[in-house]
Every structure is written in structure tokens, then in C-alpha cells.
Design a protein around this motif. Structure first.
Motif, PDB file in Angstrom:
ATOM      1  N   LEU A   1       0.839  -1.190   0.000  1.00  0.00           N
ATOM      2  CA  LEU A   1       0.000   0.000   0.000  1.00  0.00           C
ATOM      3  C   LEU A   1       0.877   1.243   0.000  1.00  0.00           C
ATOM      4  O   LEU A   1       2.002   1.229   0.529  1.00  0.00           O
ATOM      5  N   ILE A   2       0.353   2.330  -0.571  1.00  0.00           N
ATOM      6  CA  ILE A   2       1.128   3.557  -0.726  1.00  0.00           C
ATOM      7  C   ILE A   2       0.242   4.760  -0.435  1.00  0.00           C
ATOM      8  O   ILE A   2      -0.942   4.767  -0.777  1.00  0.00           O
ATOM      9  N   ILE A   3       0.820   5.779   0.196  1.00  0.00           N
ATOM     10  CA  ILE A   3       0.223   7.105   0.264  1.00  0.00           C
ATOM     11  C   ILE A   3       1.007   7.991  -0.693  1.00  0.00           C
ATOM     12  O   ILE A   3       2.235   8.073  -0.611  1.00  0.00           O
ATOM     13  N   ALA A   4       0.310   8.643  -1.628  1.00  0.00           N
ATOM     14  CA  ALA A   4       0.965   9.506  -2.605  1.00  0.00           C
ATOM     15  C   ALA A   4       0.338  10.893  -2.572  1.00  0.00           C
ATOM     16  O   ALA A   4      -0.865  11.041  -2.327  1.00  0.00           O
ATOM     17  N   THR A   5       1.159  11.903  -2.832  1.00  0.00           N
ATOM     18  CA  THR A   5       0.681  13.281  -2.919  1.00  0.00           C
ATOM     19  C   THR A   5       1.283  13.914  -4.175  1.00  0.00           C
ATOM     20  O   THR A   5       2.314  13.449  -4.684  1.00  0.00           O
ATOM     21  N   PRO A   6       0.668  14.974  -4.694  1.00  0.00           N
ATOM     22  CA  PRO A   6       1.166  15.579  -5.928  1.00  0.00           C
ATOM     23  C   PRO A   6       2.463  16.346  -5.730  1.00  0.00           C
ATOM     24  O   PRO A   6       2.708  16.926  -4.672  1.00  0.00           O
ATOM     25  N   ALA A   7       3.289  16.317  -6.776  1.00  0.00           N
ATOM     26  CA  ALA A   7       4.525  17.098  -6.810  1.00  0.00           C
ATOM     27  C   ALA A   7       4.708  17.558  -8.245  1.00  0.00           C
ATOM     28  O   ALA A   7       5.280  16.844  -9.066  1.00  0.00           O
TER      29      ALA A   7
ATOM     30  N   THR B   1       5.230   3.942   1.887  1.00  0.00           N
ATOM     31  CA  THR B   1       5.048   2.676   1.192  1.00  0.00           C
ATOM     32  C   THR B   1       5.266   1.513   2.146  1.00  0.00           C
ATOM     33  O   THR B   1       6.149   1.566   3.017  1.00  0.00           O
ATOM     34  N   THR B   2       4.452   0.480   1.980  1.00  0.00           N
ATOM     35  CA  THR B   2       4.618  -0.726   2.811  1.00  0.00           C
ATOM     36  C   THR B   2       5.347  -1.818   2.040  1.00  0.00           C
ATOM     37  O   THR B   2       5.268  -2.992   2.420  1.00  0.00           O
ATOM     38  N   ASP B   3       6.045  -1.479   0.996  1.00  0.00           N
ATOM     39  CA  ASP B   3       6.833  -2.455   0.235  1.00  0.00           C
ATOM     40  C   ASP B   3       7.721  -3.334   1.128  1.00  0.00           C
ATOM     41  O   ASP B   3       7.826  -4.542   0.893  1.00  0.00           O
TER      42      ASP B   3
ATOM     43  N   ARG C   1       9.478   0.330  -4.473  1.00  0.00           N
ATOM     44  CA  ARG C   1       9.380   1.778  -4.482  1.00  0.00           C
ATOM     45  C   ARG C   1      10.049   2.315  -3.225  1.00  0.00           C
ATOM     46  O   ARG C   1      10.245   1.582  -2.253  1.00  0.00           O
ATOM     47  N   HIS C   2      10.376   3.592  -3.222  1.00  0.00           N
ATOM     48  CA  HIS C   2      10.975   4.198  -2.054  1.00  0.00           C
ATOM     49  C   HIS C   2      10.314   5.550  -1.809  1.00  0.00           C
ATOM     50  O   HIS C   2       9.672   6.111  -2.707  1.00  0.00           O
ATOM     51  N   ILE C   3      10.458   6.052  -0.620  1.00  0.00           N
ATOM     52  CA  ILE C   3       9.904   7.360  -0.295  1.00  0.00           C
ATOM     53  C   ILE C   3      10.527   8.399  -1.228  1.00  0.00           C
ATOM     54  O   ILE C   3      11.745   8.479  -1.364  1.00  0.00           O
ATOM     55  N   GLY C   4       9.684   9.160  -1.894  1.00  0.00           N
ATOM     56  CA  GLY C   4      10.173  10.178  -2.821  1.00  0.00           C
ATOM     57  C   GLY C   4      10.115   9.774  -4.279  1.00  0.00           C
ATOM     58  O   GLY C   4      10.284  10.613  -5.165  1.00  0.00           O
ATOM     59  N   SER C   5       9.888   8.486  -4.564  1.00  0.00           N
ATOM     60  CA  SER C   5       9.786   8.070  -5.966  1.00  0.00           C
ATOM     61  C   SER C   5       8.539   8.675  -6.588  1.00  0.00           C
ATOM     62  O   SER C   5       7.534   8.917  -5.913  1.00  0.00           O
ATOM     63  N   GLU C   6       8.595   8.942  -7.891  1.00  0.00           N
ATOM     64  CA  GLU C   6       7.520   9.659  -8.572  1.00  0.00           C
ATOM     65  C   GLU C   6       7.039   8.903  -9.804  1.00  0.00           C
ATOM     66  O   GLU C   6       7.792   8.145 -10.420  1.00  0.00           O
ATOM     67  N   ILE C   7       5.780   9.150 -10.179  1.00  0.00           N
ATOM     68  CA  ILE C   7       5.195   8.561 -11.367  1.00  0.00           C
ATOM     69  C   ILE C   7       4.359   9.621 -12.066  1.00  0.00           C
ATOM     70  O   ILE C   7       3.783  10.508 -11.415  1.00  0.00           O
TER      71      ILE C   7
ATOM     72  N   ILE D   1      -9.285  17.165  -1.633  1.00  0.00           N
ATOM     73  CA  ILE D   1      -8.411  16.007  -1.682  1.00  0.00           C
ATOM     74  C   ILE D   1      -7.092  16.320  -0.994  1.00  0.00           C
ATOM     75  O   ILE D   1      -6.466  17.355  -1.235  1.00  0.00           O
ATOM     76  N   LYS D   2      -6.699  15.422  -0.114  1.00  0.00           N
ATOM     77  CA  LYS D   2      -5.479  15.605   0.673  1.00  0.00           C
ATOM     78  C   LYS D   2      -4.345  14.735   0.162  1.00  0.00           C
ATOM     79  O   LYS D   2      -3.186  15.143   0.147  1.00  0.00           O
ATOM     80  N   ALA D   3      -4.680  13.505  -0.217  1.00  0.00           N
ATOM     81  CA  ALA D   3      -3.679  12.535  -0.673  1.00  0.00           C
ATOM     82  C   ALA D   3      -4.420  11.419  -1.393  1.00  0.00           C
ATOM     83  O   ALA D   3      -5.639  11.456  -1.541  1.00  0.00           O
ATOM     84  N   VAL D   4      -3.660  10.433  -1.845  1.00  0.00           N
ATOM     85  CA  VAL D   4      -4.245   9.268  -2.515  1.00  0.00           C
ATOM     86  C   VAL D   4      -3.710   8.011  -1.851  1.00  0.00           C
ATOM     87  O   VAL D   4      -2.508   7.917  -1.555  1.00  0.00           O
ATOM     88  N   LEU D   5      -4.597   7.071  -1.591  1.00  0.00           N
ATOM     89  CA  LEU D   5      -4.232   5.765  -1.050  1.00  0.00           C
ATOM     90  C   LEU D   5      -4.336   4.748  -2.177  1.00  0.00           C
ATOM     91  O   LEU D   5      -5.373   4.676  -2.840  1.00  0.00           O
ATOM     92  N   LEU D   6      -3.281   3.973  -2.421  1.00  0.00           N
ATOM     93  CA  LEU D   6      -3.322   2.999  -3.500  1.00  0.00           C
ATOM     94  C   LEU D   6      -2.739   1.657  -3.084  1.00  0.00           C
ATOM     95  O   LEU D   6      -1.893   1.579  -2.195  1.00  0.00           O
ATOM     96  N   MET D   7      -3.232   0.623  -3.743  1.00  0.00           N
ATOM     97  CA  MET D   7      -2.735  -0.736  -3.556  1.00  0.00           C
ATOM     98  C   MET D   7      -2.106  -1.187  -4.866  1.00  0.00           C
ATOM     99  O   MET D   7      -2.707  -1.061  -5.931  1.00  0.00           O
ATOM    100  N   VAL D   8      -0.903  -1.701  -4.796  1.00  0.00           N
ATOM    101  CA  VAL D   8      -0.188  -2.202  -5.968  1.00  0.00           C
ATOM    102  C   VAL D   8      -0.373  -3.718  -6.035  1.00  0.00           C
ATOM    103  O   VAL D   8      -0.307  -4.405  -5.017  1.00  0.00           O
TER     104      VAL D   8
END
Length: 262
Positions: free
Chosen positions: A105-111, A120-122, A132-138, A216-223
Motif C-alpha cells: 500500500l502507498i500514500i501519494a501526494t502531488p509534486a 510505502t509498505t513495500d 518503491r521508495h519514499i520520494g519516488s515519482e510517477i 483532496i489531501k492525498a491518494v491511497l493505492l494498492m499495488v
């Protein structure tokens, strides 16, 4: 002061406020991104940012050259917000859930033009194709998290951001230039409350919004891996749980018991 001077000062004030709104929505912006977002010449956008920098409302990262809001914005509005909720509220919940379901699971915010990994719970699972690591972008225009962010963004801010994405030099933002395709994906995400994005490779994700007072504050996603889970199975088995988790984060972080400011 003449009428012309007053009009010019009012125009400058509006540009500064819009610049701060856009930076607040995206987390940080480069001069070129602000120029495209506000439809201003680069030199004008730079003057706006330099004025905000001189007044202490924005700061500039010496490495990336990107501008972000400072805590002085607290004196103007709630635009600047503490994000310790990610560590105090979201992290324990996400890690516990990953240990139960297996998928990261991941919490992502816009940049700017991208969605940035904030949590990330990787490390808690082996069920992923790459770490993935903290700070990685897509790229925002293709990712499930980016489409959910766009779907639940304020309409005016969405229009500005879509203009930035359409004019981006990054090939990964290509879907933004196909207005019908991206508009459809955004509309579906807003209607359904989730999105799988437009990148349908071996590794996929499904995202839901995390809101704060209607914004919207952030996005929660499951990979997940395409060979291990269909979209239909993800919707049936995991989307309801993700939605409940997002609601729990909203309640615990922004309503009932705000996390301590560090």
C-alpha cells in the motif's frame, strides 16, 4: 495612485494568490510549470515567484530549483498543513493491512506533474515486481493515483493542472494530450470513487482519495500484479477496504484526534 497603477497592483496580487494556490495543490512547482499553469510568460512567472520568495511565502529547494510554500502561509489560510498524520495515523494502518492482504500500500501526494510516494509498505511484503521508495515519482497523467487526484481536485485547479500536463515535455504524460481519453478516466474515477489508471502493464494499482474537509489531501493505492488479481477481483475484494481505510484516516487525522505537530 492612479487607476492604471491600482489595476496593475490588483493583477499582481491575483497572480500571487493563484501561484500559491497552485503550489499548495501540487506540493511544489518549477518556474516553467507555474508559467504553463497560469498561462504567463516565463519571465512574469519568475517575477511572481521571486516576489513571494522575498516576502517569505515560498522557499526554493537549492537542488531541484522547485518552489514550495513556507509556514508563513499559515497567517493567510489553511493552505500550509502539517503532514505528521502520514506517520502517526496512516503508517500503522497501512502496514497492518499489508500484513493481512499481502499487497503493498502507498500514500501519494502531488509534486508538480507527478505523484510522489510519501509512504510505502513495500518492505512488509514480497508481492511486488519492483521496490518503491519514499520520494519516488510517477507521471500524473497515466497513474491511478494521478487520475484520482485530478478527479477530486477543485475544477479550477484541475483545469490549470491539465494545461500543465498537456504541455509537458515528459513523454510519460502523453495521455494528457488525448483529452477524451483522460477526461473519460477522470470522470469515471469521480463517479466510481477509484481508478486503475491508464498504465496496464504487469504491475498495476488501484487508488482511492483521502479527503480533508471536502478537499483532496492525498491518494491511497494498492499495488498488485496483473497475473495475480483481475480488476474485477480488486474491485470486489479490496476497493471497499481501501475506501474504509481512507475514511478512517480522514476521521482520525483530520476530525477526531489530529496528530501532534512535531
Amino acid at each position: 495612485m492612479g487607476l492604471v497603477d491600482a489595476d496593475q497592483e490588483l493583477k499582481s496580487l491575483k497572480r500571487g494568490l493563484k501561484a500559491m494556490m497552485l503550489i499548495n495543490a501540487q506540493g511544489s512547482l518549477a518556474i516553467s510549470e507555474l508559467s504553463r499553469g497560469l498561462g504567463l510568460p516565463r519571465t512574469t512567472a519568475e517575477r511572481v515567484l521571486m516576489t513571494l520568495l522575498a516576502e517569505g511565502f515560498v522557499d526554493r529547494d537549492p537542488q531541484t530549483k522547485r518552489f514550495h510554500l513556507t509556514d508563513r502561509v499559515r497567517a493567510l489560510s489553511g493552505g500550509y498543513s502539517d503532514e505528521s498524520w502520514i506517520a502517526h495515523v496512516a503508517a500503522p494502518m497501512l502496514f497492518e493491512t499489508t500484513r493481512e492482504i499481502g499487497w503493498p500500500l502507498i500514500i501519494a501526494t502531488p509534486a508538480g506533474e507527478y505523484m510522489r510516494t510519501r509512504l510505502t509498505t513495500d518492505p512488509a511484503t514480497s508481492l511486488s515486481l519492483h521496490r518503491r521508495h519514499i520520494g519516488s515519482e510517477i507521471a500524473m497523467a497515466v497513474s491511478s493515483s494521478g487520475i484520482v487526484h485530478l478527479a477530486f481536485l477543485d475544477p479550477e485547479q484541475r483545469a490549470i493542472l491539465l494545461r500543465i500536463l498537456r504541455e509537458s515535455d515528459d513523454p510519460a504524460q502523453e495521455p494528457a494530450r488525448d483529452g477524451h481519453r483522460l477526461d473519460y478516466a477522470i470522470a469515471r474515477a469521480r463517479e466510481q470513487g477509484y481508478s486503475f489508471g491508464l498504465d496496464l502493464g504487469r504491475e498495476r494499482s488501484v487508488s482511492v482519495p483521502v479527503m480533508e474537509q471536502g478537499r483532496i489531501k492525498a491518494v491511497l493505492l494498492m499495488v498488485f500484479m496483473a497475473r495475480g488479481l483481475t480488476h474485477e477481483q480488486a474491485v470486489e475484494r479490496f476497493v471497499p477496504r481501501l475506501t474504509r481505510m481512507a475514511a478512517d484516516i480522514e476521521r482520525l487525522a483530520f476530525q477526531d484526534h489530529p496528530p501532534p505537530v512535531l
